[in-house]
Scaffold this active site. Structure first.
Site, PDB file in Angstrom:
ATOM      1  N   HIS A 139      -0.682 -21.478   0.066  1.00 47.07           N
ATOM      2  CA  HIS A 139       0.392 -20.749   0.403  1.00 47.07           C
ATOM      3  C   HIS A 139       1.100 -20.574  -1.079  1.00 47.07           C
ATOM      4  CE1 HIS A 139      -0.531 -21.321   4.497  1.00 47.07           C
ATOM      5  NE2 HIS A 139       0.484 -20.593   4.899  1.00 47.07           N
TER       6      HIS A 139
ATOM      7  N   LYS B  28       6.269  -1.364   2.232  1.00 43.83           N
ATOM      8  CA  LYS B  28       5.234  -0.861   2.711  1.00 43.83           C
ATOM      9  C   LYS B  28       3.896  -2.154   2.379  1.00 43.83           C
ATOM     10  CE  LYS B  28       2.994   3.575   3.283  1.00 43.83           C
ATOM     11  NZ  LYS B  28       3.332   3.515   4.732  1.00 43.83           N
TER      12      LYS B  28
ATOM     13  N   TYR C 233       0.875  -1.351  -0.047  1.00 48.51           N
ATOM     14  CA  TYR C 233      -0.012   0.051  -0.060  1.00 48.51           C
ATOM     15  C   TYR C 233       0.957   1.124   0.043  1.00 48.51           C
ATOM     16  CZ  TYR C 233       0.834   1.249   4.957  1.00 48.51           C
ATOM     17  OH  TYR C 233       1.239   1.504   6.246  1.00 48.51           O
TER      18      TYR C 233
ATOM     19  N   ARG D  93      -7.504 -21.525  -1.073  1.00 52.73           N
ATOM     20  CA  ARG D  93      -6.245 -21.000  -0.508  1.00 52.73           C
ATOM     21  C   ARG D  93      -5.321 -21.812  -0.413  1.00 52.73           C
ATOM     22  NH1 ARG D  93      -4.340 -21.954   4.774  1.00 52.73           N
ATOM     23  NH2 ARG D  93      -3.504 -20.035   5.717  1.00 52.73           N
TER      24      ARG D  93
ATOM     25  N   GLU E 272      12.101   3.281  14.443  1.00 47.79           N
ATOM     26  CA  GLU E 272      11.162   4.177  14.055  1.00 47.79           C
ATOM     27  C   GLU E 272       9.704   4.000  14.789  1.00 47.79           C
ATOM     28  OE1 GLU E 272       9.289   3.064  10.118  1.00 47.79           O
ATOM     29  OE2 GLU E 272       9.565   0.991  10.557  1.00 47.79           O
TER      30      GLU E 272
ATOM     31  N   ARG F 227       8.266   4.408  -4.156  1.00 49.91           N
ATOM     32  CA  ARG F 227       8.462   3.510  -2.925  1.00 49.91           C
ATOM     33  C   ARG F 227       7.384   2.699  -3.229  1.00 49.91           C
ATOM     34  NH1 ARG F 227       7.493   5.966   2.703  1.00 49.91           N
ATOM     35  NH2 ARG F 227       5.419   6.024   2.041  1.00 49.91           N
TER      36      ARG F 227
END
Ligand code: PDD
Length: 289
Positions: free
Chosen positions: A102, A147, A32, A100, A179, A51
């Site tokens: 992996h 991110k 995101y 589903r 951070e 980014r």
């Protein structure tokens, strides 16, 4: 702020539908960005977009759009939501899979989602008194430079700060303060502004980079170096940066005052320099004009 973008369509948020088999939902297999908007225009677009590209590449996710297409669709989203000062949240997931699993299936169509959210209102208490923060052991993964939407650790750590009345938790790994849960940290000693070097353990903040640039222009020296809790204890000022809060003065860490215990003069100077930079952005004609 009712209209969102989902997979090529602009629609009311209540009408937006994503499959429960989306890998973003199942595995947080998604990245995101949060981009500031002032005067209806995307601010600091270039570093935010760079980014996004880095995050997508780290997941080996193909960028679904060209840069100009991204810019156009986000500009339209801003316009249909009334424009002004806000921020855009965008998310790209690997897409919806049949079962589903992996293992990453080949050739999934990514899910692309974006919304706008109102700018945070000014916070007079923050301006006057600054923010209280706590230190917490960093139990996030070791790719915090991506991110990624896998933010459970950040959420739990932020909550543990809120439970003790603090506005943010600064995360410590092997003695290094890296951070905050959703912010970068900077410390002022004398005339030098320091912030930890980039690497896999923290997010390279766009606001932090701008603040370091503004600090240099305002006559401060800047350094990228490891910061310990002791370094923060001896700092004259400590600041947090993030897209939505821009620059926040930290005046108390684990109950102990930072410097004078009030937002300091360097903070005021950098905040004013940011306002000036923003004014120049707002007065400049848009690139396409
Ligand atoms: N978070 N570090 C972390 C872990 C963050 O989540 C963020 C921003 C930052 C600051 O980055 P920037 O200045 O580029 O916004 C640092 C966003 C705003 C969020 O998750 O909402």
């Amino acid at each position: 702020m009712d209209t969102v973008f989902l997979n090529g369509a602009f629609l009311p948020v209540a009408a937006a539908r994503i499959s429960p088999l989306d890998r973003g939902f199942l595995f947080a297999d998604a990245v995101y960005e949060v981009i500031p908007v002032y005067g209806s225009r995307l601010f600091l677009w270039t570093p935010h977009y760079a980014r996004l590209e880095r995050s997508l590449a780290a997941l080996d996710l193909k960028n679904p759009y060209r840069e100009s297409d991204w810019h156009r669709l986000l500009a339209h989203l801003i316009e249909v939501n009334g424009g002004g000062d806000l921020s855009v949240y965008l998310e790209v997931t690997r897409g919806t899979e049949p079962v589903r699993d992996h293992r990453i299936p080949a050739d999934l169509a990514p899910t692309v989602f974006a919304l706008t959210q109102p700018a945070l209102p000014p916070d007079p208490a923050l301006e006057a008194q600054g923010m209280t923060v706590v230190l917490r052991p960093d139990f996030r993964w070791q790719r915090c430079d991506i991110k990624s939407t896998a933010l459970l650790a950040n959420v739990l750590l932020r909550e543990s700060a809120r439970e003790v009345g603090a506005g943010e938790a600064l995360l410590v790994r092997d003695g290094c303060v890296l951070e905050g849960t959703s912010s970068n940290v900077l410390a002022l000693h004398g005339n030098t502004v320091s912030s930890p070097p980039d690497g896999p353990l923290l997010l390279a903040g766009v606001t932090r980079d701008l603040v370091l640039e503004l600090a240099e222009q305002s006559g401060f020296r800047t350094r990228r170096r490891t910061l310990t809790a002791d370094d923060l204890g001896t700092a004259h000022e400590v600041w947090l940066t993030s897209t939505r809060r821009i620059l926040a003065p930290v005046t108390r860490i684990e109950g102990r005052p930072v410097g004078s215990g009030r937002p300091g003069p360097a903070y005021q100077r950098i905040r004013a320099a940011f306002q000036k930079r923003l004014q120049a952005f707002l007065e400049a004609p848009p690139p396409s004009a």
